[in-house]
Design a protein around this motif. Structure first.
Motif, PDB file in Angstrom:
ATOM      1  N   THR A  72       0.727  -1.489  -0.168  1.00 62.88           N
ATOM      2  CA  THR A  72      -0.043  -0.127  -0.010  1.00 62.88           C
ATOM      3  C   THR A  72       0.839   1.362  -0.166  1.00 62.88           C
ATOM      4  N   GLU A  73       2.079   1.462   0.662  1.00 59.19           N
ATOM      5  CA  GLU A  73       2.817   2.481   0.636  1.00 59.19           C
ATOM      6  C   GLU A  73       3.448   2.804  -0.620  1.00 59.19           C
ATOM      7  N   LEU A  74       3.906   1.877  -1.019  1.00 59.41           N
ATOM      8  CA  LEU A  74       4.502   2.061  -2.553  1.00 59.41           C
ATOM      9  C   LEU A  74       3.297   2.400  -3.636  1.00 59.41           C
ATOM     10  N   SER A  75       2.371   1.669  -3.452  1.00 56.93           N
ATOM     11  CA  SER A  75       1.035   1.815  -4.510  1.00 56.93           C
ATOM     12  C   SER A  75       0.810   3.356  -4.336  1.00 56.93           C
ATOM     13  N   ALA A  76       0.567   3.862  -3.072  1.00 54.33           N
ATOM     14  CA  ALA A  76       0.065   5.374  -2.867  1.00 54.33           C
ATOM     15  C   ALA A  76       1.011   6.395  -3.277  1.00 54.33           C
ATOM     16  N   ALA A  77       2.361   6.230  -3.457  1.00 54.29           N
ATOM     17  CA  ALA A  77       3.302   7.021  -3.667  1.00 54.29           C
ATOM     18  C   ALA A  77       3.248   7.105  -5.210  1.00 54.29           C
ATOM     19  N   LEU A  78       3.061   5.719  -5.843  1.00 59.05           N
ATOM     20  CA  LEU A  78       3.321   5.912  -7.138  1.00 59.05           C
ATOM     21  C   LEU A  78       2.038   6.460  -7.767  1.00 59.05           C
ATOM     22  N   SER A  79       0.777   6.084  -7.101  1.00 59.20           N
ATOM     23  CA  SER A  79      -0.461   6.660  -7.618  1.00 59.20           C
ATOM     24  C   SER A  79      -0.416   8.223  -7.741  1.00 59.20           C
TER      25      SER A  79
END
Length: 202
Positions: A56-63
């Motif tokens: 979730t942390e990486l996904s949120a940053a990339l989004s």
């Protein structure tokens, strides 16, 4: 023709690193995966990132950066499946610029050079440093069907082997195209931790 799209493969297990290496803070404070993603977006207008489920942390940053984030639920199928998913999610692209989330030291200008050659008509193009091929690798639209059919852990490497005449190697002065991170000690060797955000270790 539409411009090429950036593909960030970021669904690896980090098993040899011992933790999620793409969240490892780099010089300047941003994580390894975000640094690689930011460099990729300097050369292309949009990107697709393939991540692990519940990252979730990486996904949120990339989004937040503007990436379309796709979760690979079939992690056992390897990098080939991740690349196939990214291409399937971007079939309207004018080609694909494939980068790895654990290669944060590639200079943005190198990525831009690869993207430019792809837009100029190269079939497959990759940077080369001192005779060694590196990343990212660009694929023209003609390879879309083959990329969608990929599976296994070798990504598109077999295409480069099967069609050597289609591969254009672009000489660059950028050691970062060869540097990926598998183990924590690689972040301290040769001064990795003390480098600036855009420069590979000397």
């Amino acid at each position: 023709m539409s411009p090429p799209i950036g593909v960030l493969l970021a669904a690896g297990s980090s098993s040899r690193f011992g933790a999620n290496k793409l969240l490892q803070p780099m010089a300047g404070g941003e994580s390894m995966g975000v640094m690689a993603a930011r460099h990729l977006l300097t050369a292309v207008p949009r990107g697709v990132a393939v991540v692990r489920p519940n990252d979730t942390e990486l996904s949120a940053a990339l989004s937040e950066m503007g990436y379309r984030v796709v979760e690979n639920q079939q992690l056992a199928s390897g990098m080939g499946e991740s690349l196939a998913m990214a291409v399937t999610a971007s079939l309207d692209a004018g080609g694909w610029l494939v980068a790895l989330g654990d290669m944060p030291w590639i200079k943005p200008q190198t990525i831009a050079q690869v993207a430019e050659r792809l837009e100029q008509g190269a079939s497959i193009v990759a940077p080369m440093h001192k005779g060694e091929r590196g990343h990212p690798v660009g694929f023209a639209t003609r390879w879309g069907e083959r990329l969608v059919d990929l599976s296994g852990d070798h990504g598109a490497k077999q295409l480069l082997i099967d069609y050597p005449g289609d591969l254009e190697l672009l000489p660059v002065d950028d050691r970062g195209i060869l540097l990926d991170v598998d183990f924590p000690e690689q972040l301290s060797e040769a001064g990795f931790e003390s480098i600036s955000g855009n420069e590979p270790p000397g």
